[in-house]
Design a protein around this motif. Structure first.
Motif, short mmCIF file in Angstrom:
data_model
loop_
_atom_site.label_atom_id
_atom_site.label_comp_id
_atom_site.label_asym_id
_atom_site.label_seq_id
_atom_site.Cartn_x
_atom_site.Cartn_y
_atom_site.Cartn_z
N GLU A 41 0.86 -1.18 0.00
CA GLU A 41 0.00 0.00 0.00
C GLU A 41 0.89 1.23 0.00
N ALA A 42 0.62 2.14 -0.93
CA ALA A 42 1.30 3.44 -0.91
C ALA A 42 0.47 4.37 -0.04
N THR A 43 1.13 5.11 0.84
CA THR A 43 0.41 5.98 1.76
C THR A 43 0.40 7.42 1.25
N ALA A 44 -0.50 8.20 1.77
CA ALA A 44 -0.58 9.62 1.41
C ALA A 44 0.69 10.36 1.82
N GLU A 45 1.41 9.82 2.81
CA GLU A 45 2.65 10.45 3.27
C GLU A 45 3.83 10.14 2.36
N GLY A 46 3.61 9.26 1.36
CA GLY A 46 4.67 8.94 0.41
C GLY A 46 5.53 7.75 0.78
N THR A 47 5.11 6.96 1.74
CA THR A 47 5.82 5.72 2.06
C THR A 47 5.08 4.56 1.41
N VAL A 48 5.71 3.40 1.43
CA VAL A 48 5.08 2.18 0.93
C VAL A 48 5.14 1.17 2.06
N GLN A 49 4.02 0.50 2.33
CA GLN A 49 3.99 -0.43 3.45
C GLN A 49 3.43 -1.77 3.03
N LEU A 50 3.86 -2.79 3.77
CA LEU A 50 3.39 -4.14 3.58
C LEU A 50 3.41 -4.83 4.93
N PHE A 51 2.89 -6.04 4.99
CA PHE A 51 2.87 -6.77 6.27
C PHE A 51 3.53 -8.12 6.08
N THR A 52 4.01 -8.68 7.18
CA THR A 52 4.63 -9.99 7.16
C THR A 52 4.71 -10.53 8.58
N ALA A 53 5.05 -11.80 8.69
CA ALA A 53 5.24 -12.40 10.02
C ALA A 53 6.51 -11.82 10.66
N PRO A 54 6.48 -11.60 11.96
CA PRO A 54 7.63 -10.98 12.62
C PRO A 54 8.89 -11.84 12.59
N ASP A 55 8.74 -13.14 12.39
CA ASP A 55 9.91 -14.02 12.36
C ASP A 55 10.29 -14.42 10.93
N SER A 56 9.79 -13.69 9.94
CA SER A 56 10.08 -14.04 8.54
C SER A 56 11.55 -13.73 8.21
N VAL A 57 12.02 -14.39 7.18
CA VAL A 57 13.40 -14.18 6.73
C VAL A 57 13.62 -12.72 6.37
N LYS A 58 12.65 -12.10 5.69
CA LYS A 58 12.84 -10.71 5.27
C LYS A 58 12.98 -9.78 6.47
N VAL A 59 12.25 -10.03 7.55
CA VAL A 59 12.39 -9.20 8.76
C VAL A 59 13.77 -9.38 9.37
N ARG A 60 14.24 -10.61 9.45
CA ARG A 60 15.60 -10.84 9.99
C ARG A 60 16.64 -10.12 9.15
N ARG A 61 16.49 -10.19 7.84
CA ARG A 61 17.45 -9.51 6.96
C ARG A 61 17.34 -7.99 7.09
N LEU A 62 16.13 -7.47 7.19
CA LEU A 62 15.96 -6.01 7.32
C LEU A 62 16.49 -5.50 8.65
N ARG A 63 16.47 -6.32 9.67
CA ARG A 63 17.04 -5.89 10.96
C ARG A 63 18.56 -5.78 10.86
N ARG A 64 19.18 -6.58 9.98
CA ARG A 64 20.63 -6.47 9.76
C ARG A 64 20.99 -5.30 8.86
N ASP A 65 20.16 -5.08 7.84
CA ASP A 65 20.41 -4.00 6.87
C ASP A 65 19.04 -3.54 6.39
N PRO A 66 18.62 -2.32 6.75
CA PRO A 66 17.24 -1.90 6.49
C PRO A 66 16.94 -1.46 5.06
N ARG A 67 17.86 -1.61 4.15
CA ARG A 67 17.62 -1.17 2.78
C ARG A 67 16.77 -2.19 2.01
#
Length: 142
Positions: A41-67
């Motif tokens: 979802e693109a927000t009116a503030e100009g960010t893009v958001q999505l949802f996922t499980a807190p223990d997903s691989v992508k969350v672990r990777r984003l905690r190491r490098d948020p890009r």
């Protein structure tokens, strides 16, 4: 192709409000990158958001490098068009279930009992909200 320093235009937001799949890549992922299709979802503030499980691989990777980057393309049969949003991503503990419900209504027919049950299962699980804060926006419209 055009690129600017991190802002989504009104035309970009209109495009991103469609029920299209985005392809998410995270910086700390495998080489070469292996994007995954996601609802977003693109927000009116100009960010893009999505949802996922807190223990997903992508969350672990984003905690190491948020890009991260998200690429969205127009479907076959339309003029070629795509948009790429790249930036730092935050992992937010609030708002994921509301986002999930909005996106499910956008992507699925929730009057279908199978889809409604799938949504109930997703909402019963823990979820986090990923927010991409655009630093670079590239786009192509043919």
């Amino acid at each position: 192709m055009s690129t600017d320093a991190g802002s989504l235009t009104p035309q970009d937001l209109e495009f991103l409000r469609r029920p299209l799949h985005g392809f998410l890549s995270v910086a700390a992922g495998p080489l070469p990158p292996q994007p995954r299709p996601v609802w977003f979802e693109a927000t009116a503030e100009g960010t893009v958001q999505l949802f996922t499980a807190p223990d997903s691989v992508k969350v672990r990777r984003l905690r190491r490098d948020p890009r991260a980057s998200l690429v969205v393309a127009a479907p076959v049969g339309e003029r070629e068009r795509w948009l790429s949003v790249t930036g730092r991503t935050t992992v937010e503990s609030d708002g994921a279930h509301d986002l999930c419900a909005r996106l499910a209504a956008r992507y699925w027919n929730l009057s279908d009992p199978v889809r409604a049950d799938e949504l109930a299962g997703i909402l019963a699980a823990d979820q986090v909200r990923l927010v991409i804060h655009p630093e670079t926006v590239s786009r192509y419209v043919n």
